[in-house]
Structure formats: structure tokens, C-alpha cells
Scaffold this motif. Structure first.
Motif, PDB file in Angstrom:
ATOM      1  N   GLY A  45       0.787  -1.227   0.000  1.00 36.75           N
ATOM      2  CA  GLY A  45       0.000   0.000   0.000  1.00 36.75           C
ATOM      3  C   GLY A  45       0.815   1.271   0.000  1.00 36.75           C
ATOM      4  N   ALA A  46       2.126   1.163  -0.140  1.00 38.76           N
ATOM      5  CA  ALA A  46       2.991   2.344  -0.147  1.00 38.76           C
ATOM      6  C   ALA A  46       3.140   2.862  -1.584  1.00 38.76           C
ATOM      7  N   ASN A  47       3.141   4.188  -1.736  1.00 40.29           N
ATOM      8  CA  ASN A  47       3.318   4.792  -3.045  1.00 40.29           C
ATOM      9  C   ASN A  47       4.786   4.770  -3.446  1.00 40.29           C
ATOM     10  N   LYS A  48       5.038   4.267  -4.648  1.00 40.16           N
ATOM     11  CA  LYS A  48       6.403   4.242  -5.177  1.00 40.16           C
ATOM     12  C   LYS A  48       6.420   4.897  -6.550  1.00 40.16           C
ATOM     13  N   ARG A  49       7.493   5.613  -6.808  1.00 37.21           N
ATOM     14  CA  ARG A  49       7.631   6.358  -8.057  1.00 37.21           C
ATOM     15  C   ARG A  49       8.350   5.498  -9.099  1.00 37.21           C
ATOM     16  N   HIS A  50       7.743   5.367 -10.273  1.00 33.19           N
ATOM     17  CA  HIS A  50       8.317   4.561 -11.352  1.00 33.19           C
ATOM     18  C   HIS A  50       8.528   5.443 -12.583  1.00 33.19           C
ATOM     19  N   GLN A  51       9.662   5.230 -13.256  1.00 32.88           N
ATOM     20  CA  GLN A  51       9.930   5.940 -14.497  1.00 32.88           C
ATOM     21  C   GLN A  51       9.061   5.370 -15.615  1.00 32.88           C
ATOM     22  N   GLU A  52       8.513   6.261 -16.441  1.00 33.83           N
ATOM     23  CA  GLU A  52       7.673   5.850 -17.552  1.00 33.83           C
ATOM     24  C   GLU A  52       8.156   6.529 -18.827  1.00 33.83           C
ATOM     25  N   ALA A  53       7.829   5.933 -19.955  1.00 41.44           N
ATOM     26  CA  ALA A  53       8.191   6.524 -21.242  1.00 41.44           C
ATOM     27  C   ALA A  53       7.251   6.002 -22.316  1.00 41.44           C
ATOM     28  N   VAL A  54       6.949   6.863 -23.279  1.00 41.81           N
ATOM     29  CA  VAL A  54       6.169   6.478 -24.452  1.00 41.81           C
ATOM     30  C   VAL A  54       6.895   7.034 -25.672  1.00 41.81           C
ATOM     31  N   VAL A  55       7.168   6.165 -26.643  1.00 44.07           N
ATOM     32  CA  VAL A  55       7.821   6.582 -27.884  1.00 44.07           C
ATOM     33  C   VAL A  55       6.962   6.106 -29.050  1.00 44.07           C
ATOM     34  N   PHE A  56       6.595   7.040 -29.929  1.00 46.71           N
ATOM     35  CA  PHE A  56       5.726   6.709 -31.061  1.00 46.71           C
ATOM     36  C   PHE A  56       6.335   7.256 -32.339  1.00 46.71           C
ATOM     37  N   GLY A  57       6.417   6.420 -33.358  1.00 47.58           N
ATOM     38  CA  GLY A  57       6.919   6.833 -34.658  1.00 47.58           C
ATOM     39  C   GLY A  57       5.972   6.376 -35.745  1.00 47.58           C
ATOM     40  N   THR A  58       5.816   7.179 -36.787  1.00 49.80           N
ATOM     41  CA  THR A  58       4.945   6.802 -37.895  1.00 49.80           C
ATOM     42  C   THR A  58       5.422   7.472 -39.178  1.00 49.80           C
ATOM     43  N   GLU A  59       5.151   6.842 -40.299  1.00 53.60           N
ATOM     44  CA  GLU A  59       5.438   7.425 -41.600  1.00 53.60           C
ATOM     45  C   GLU A  59       4.529   6.803 -42.641  1.00 53.60           C
ATOM     46  N   GLY A  60       4.124   7.609 -43.617  1.00 55.02           N
ATOM     47  CA  GLY A  60       3.257   7.109 -44.678  1.00 55.02           C
ATOM     48  C   GLY A  60       2.466   8.229 -45.329  1.00 55.02           C
ATOM     49  N   TRP A  61       1.558   7.845 -46.226  1.00 54.39           N
ATOM     50  CA  TRP A  61       0.810   8.801 -47.035  1.00 54.39           C
ATOM     51  C   TRP A  61      -0.615   8.974 -46.531  1.00 54.39           C
ATOM     52  N   VAL A  62      -1.118  10.199 -46.697  1.00 54.20           N
ATOM     53  CA  VAL A  62      -2.529  10.509 -46.489  1.00 54.20           C
ATOM     54  C   VAL A  62      -3.042  11.113 -47.792  1.00 54.20           C
ATOM     55  N   ASP A  63      -4.098  10.506 -48.359  1.00 51.70           N
ATOM     56  CA  ASP A  63      -4.627  10.933 -49.659  1.00 51.70           C
ATOM     57  C   ASP A  63      -6.099  11.301 -49.502  1.00 51.70           C
ATOM     58  N   ARG A  64      -6.395  12.597 -49.669  1.00 52.59           N
ATOM     59  CA  ARG A  64      -7.770  13.070 -49.545  1.00 52.59           C
ATOM     60  C   ARG A  64      -8.292  13.658 -50.858  1.00 52.59           C
ATOM     61  N   ARG A  65      -7.704  13.247 -51.982  1.00 55.42           N
ATOM     62  CA  ARG A  65      -8.134  13.800 -53.268  1.00 55.42           C
ATOM     63  C   ARG A  65      -9.545  13.361 -53.627  1.00 55.42           C
ATOM     64  N   ASP A  66      -9.937  12.164 -53.197  1.00 60.30           N
ATOM     65  CA  ASP A  66     -11.307  11.698 -53.408  1.00 60.30           C
ATOM     66  C   ASP A  66     -12.072  11.920 -52.106  1.00 60.30           C
ATOM     67  N   PRO A  67     -12.959  12.947 -52.035  1.00 59.50           N
ATOM     68  CA  PRO A  67     -13.651  13.244 -50.768  1.00 59.50           C
ATOM     69  C   PRO A  67     -14.558  12.116 -50.306  1.00 59.50           C
ATOM     70  N   GLU A  68     -14.996  11.266 -51.234  1.00 64.19           N
ATOM     71  CA  GLU A  68     -15.874  10.153 -50.869  1.00 64.19           C
ATOM     72  C   GLU A  68     -15.087   8.956 -50.340  1.00 64.19           C
ATOM     73  N   LEU A  69     -13.788   8.904 -50.641  1.00 62.43           N
ATOM     74  CA  LEU A  69     -12.992   7.754 -50.221  1.00 62.43           C
ATOM     75  C   LEU A  69     -11.579   8.209 -49.854  1.00 62.43           C
ATOM     76  N   PRO A  70     -11.424   8.938 -48.752  1.00 61.08           N
ATOM     77  CA  PRO A  70     -10.066   9.316 -48.323  1.00 61.08           C
ATOM     78  C   PRO A  70      -9.277   8.079 -47.926  1.00 61.08           C
ATOM     79  N   LYS A  71      -7.985   8.066 -48.259  1.00 59.53           N
ATOM     80  CA  LYS A  71      -7.161   6.882 -48.022  1.00 59.53           C
ATOM     81  C   LYS A  71      -5.933   7.259 -47.198  1.00 59.53           C
ATOM     82  N   THR A  72      -5.506   6.311 -46.374  1.00 53.73           N
ATOM     83  CA  THR A  72      -4.328   6.494 -45.544  1.00 53.73           C
ATOM     84  C   THR A  72      -3.573   5.180 -45.454  1.00 53.73           C
ATOM     85  N   HIS A  73      -2.260   5.253 -45.486  1.00 56.55           N
ATOM     86  CA  HIS A  73      -1.428   4.073 -45.228  1.00 56.55           C
ATOM     87  C   HIS A  73      -0.217   4.531 -44.428  1.00 56.55           C
ATOM     88  N   GLN A  74      -0.148   4.094 -43.180  1.00 60.36           N
ATOM     89  CA  GLN A  74       0.909   4.512 -42.276  1.00 60.36           C
ATOM     90  C   GLN A  74       1.583   3.305 -41.630  1.00 60.36           C
TER      91      GLN A  74
END
Length: 259
Positions: A45-74
Motif C-alpha cells: 500500500g505504499a506509493n512508489k515512483r516509477h519511471q515511464e516513457a512512451v515513444v511513437f513513430g509513424t510514416e506514410g501517405w494521407v490521400d484526400r483527393r477523393d472526398p468520398e474515399l479518403p485513403k491512408t497508409h501509415q
């Protein structure tokens, strides 16, 4: 006269915001990292401090030329934890309202949930339903999609909002073969908060409650914007690279003090 007609640095950033929000097709490469600490209770029941980290990476295309069917690949790579991080690696694709994930790396299990059978194949995920199950601000809750006039209003307000302050204009330099304006900038946290209130009330279709406002005020009060850098194309005014740093420090009151 020519110098007077040239856009000022703050105007160039506004033009960039407008160009990016209206871009029909673009490539994204992003890396986001967070480091901090969290308090957890141990078996005694004692509070202990723990180190945390979050690392996020992404790359790819976003295509919104067709408003009825926007496409993404990441491609994405998400690691959660400091000493022994939990990893989620794979591909994300979207066509219209359909969302697909293909995980090349997953933890074998989290608690009672086993994930081995979900690795290495395309899975269709109802992202909108998942978001409706969470109370996270800006994404959670089951709400009607924005109307076209509401979306146009938020886009215009986004273009007008000075999210970044130019602290110094650095030497123009090429980036990936493209000539870019190079700036030392500092994020304006107050304007981020104001736009958040506007966007969230529009999304919810109502004014925020006092409880919701107080929670947002408490969050932004703990965020300190540090300096950053930005590169904007001199010919097309698109954003080519940005580095921003924020410090988040939760304010804690002494034991027994009022909250």
C-alpha cells in the motif's frame, strides 16, 4: 516596396497552417517521445515512483483527393514503458470509414487478454466505436459527425489562431533539396487551450461544463512550452519539419492540504 509586399514571418506561419489543413495529399513522418514518472501503490500500500516513457513513430501517405474515399497508409511503432517497454509495431490503413491494422509485433498478452492470434494479418477495427467507449477529451464519446459548416468554421479558426510565436528568424536553408524558411519558435499554450475549448464545444454540440473546463484548465496550467524549430517551404509554404518540446509537471499539494 517589394520588401513591404513580402509576407512577414507570422504571416508565413499562418499561410503554412492554411496550406496544411487544406492539403489533399501529403506524406507524414513523425516521432513523438514522452518521458516522466508515475506513482503506483505496491503490495504493502505504499506509493512508489516509477519511471515511464512512451515513444511513437509513424510514416506514410494521407490521400484526400477523393472526398468520398479518403485513403491512408501509415507504418507505426509504439513502445510504452521505460525499463521493459511493451511494443506495438505494424501498418495502419484506412479507406473511407474502414480502418485496418496489421501488427508485425504485439505483446503476447496484457493481463487476461492474449494477442498471438492477431499478429501478421489484416484486422478491421471499428475505431469510431472504440472511441465512443472512452471519455478522453477531443476524441471520446458517441457524437454525431461534424456538419460541413462546422468543419469549415473550425478550419478557418485554425488558420487564424497564432499557435506559434517566432522568436528568431534563422538562416534560410535547404531541406531535402527544398529551400525553407527556418525559424526558432515557441508554442503559445494559451491559444492551444482556447482552440481546444472551441473545437470541443463544437464537437459536443454544447458548451463545456464547469467540471470539463476545470479539468482542461488544470492540464494546460501544468504544460510549459519550451523552444522549438520550424522549417517552411519558401515557394509552397508547406511545413517540412517541426521540432517542439513541452514540459508537463503535475502540481502536487502537500499531504493534508486542501485540493
Amino acid at each position: 516596396l517589394m520588401l513591404l509586399l513580402l509576407p512577414q514571418s507570422s504571416e508565413i506561419i499562418r499561410l503554412m497552417q492554411w496550406r496544411m489543413v487544406n492539403a489533399k495529399s501529403y506524406y507524414v513522418e513523425a516521432n513523438v517521445a514522452w518521458q516522466g514518472a508515475v506513482q503506483r501503490k505496491d503490495a504493502n500500500g505504499a506509493n512508489k515512483r516509477h519511471q515511464e516513457a512512451v515513444v511513437f513513430g509513424t510514416e506514410g501517405w494521407v490521400d484526400r483527393r477523393d472526398p468520398e474515399l479518403p485513403k491512408t497508409h501509415q507504418k507505426f511503432d509504439l513502445k510504452v514503458g521505460s525499463a521493459d517497454p511493451v511494443a506495438f509495431v505494424g501498418d495502419y490503413a484506412r479507406a473511407g470509414d474502414a480502418n485496418y491494422f496489421n501488427f508485425s509485433q504485439l505483446p503476447s498478452r496484457l493481463g487476461t487478454l492474449h494477442f498471438d492470434e492477431f499478429r501478421g494479418r489484416w484486422l478491421r477495427i471499428d475505431v469510431r466505436r472504440l472511441l465512443s467507449l472512452t471519455g478522453l477529451p477531443a476524441v471520446g464519446g458517441d457524437h454525431l459527425p461534424l456538419k460541413e459548416e462546422e468543419r469549415a468554421f473550425l478550419v478557418e479558426q485554425f488558420r487564424l489562431t497564432p499557435f506559434l510565436r517566432v522568436e528568431e528568424k534563422l538562416k534560410t536553408e535547404p531541406l531535402g533539396g527544398v529551400s525553407t524558411y527556418h525559424y526558432k519558435v515557441r508554442p503559445e499554450t494559451l491559444f492551444f487551450k482556447d482552440y481546444y475549448f472551441l473545437a470541443e464545444s463544437t464537437r459536443l454540440g454544447r458548451e463545456l461544463t464547469n467540471k470539463e473546463r476545470l479539468a482542461a484548465d488544470a492540464f494546460f496550467a501544468n504544460v510549459t512550452a519550451e523552444d522549438g524549430e520550424m522549417w517552411i517551404g519558401t515557394r509552397d509554404y508547406f511545413l517540412y519539419r517541426v521540432r517542439l518540446r513541452f514540459k508537463y509537471e503535475e502540481l502536487r499539494l502537500p499531504d493534508g492540504a486542501g485540493r
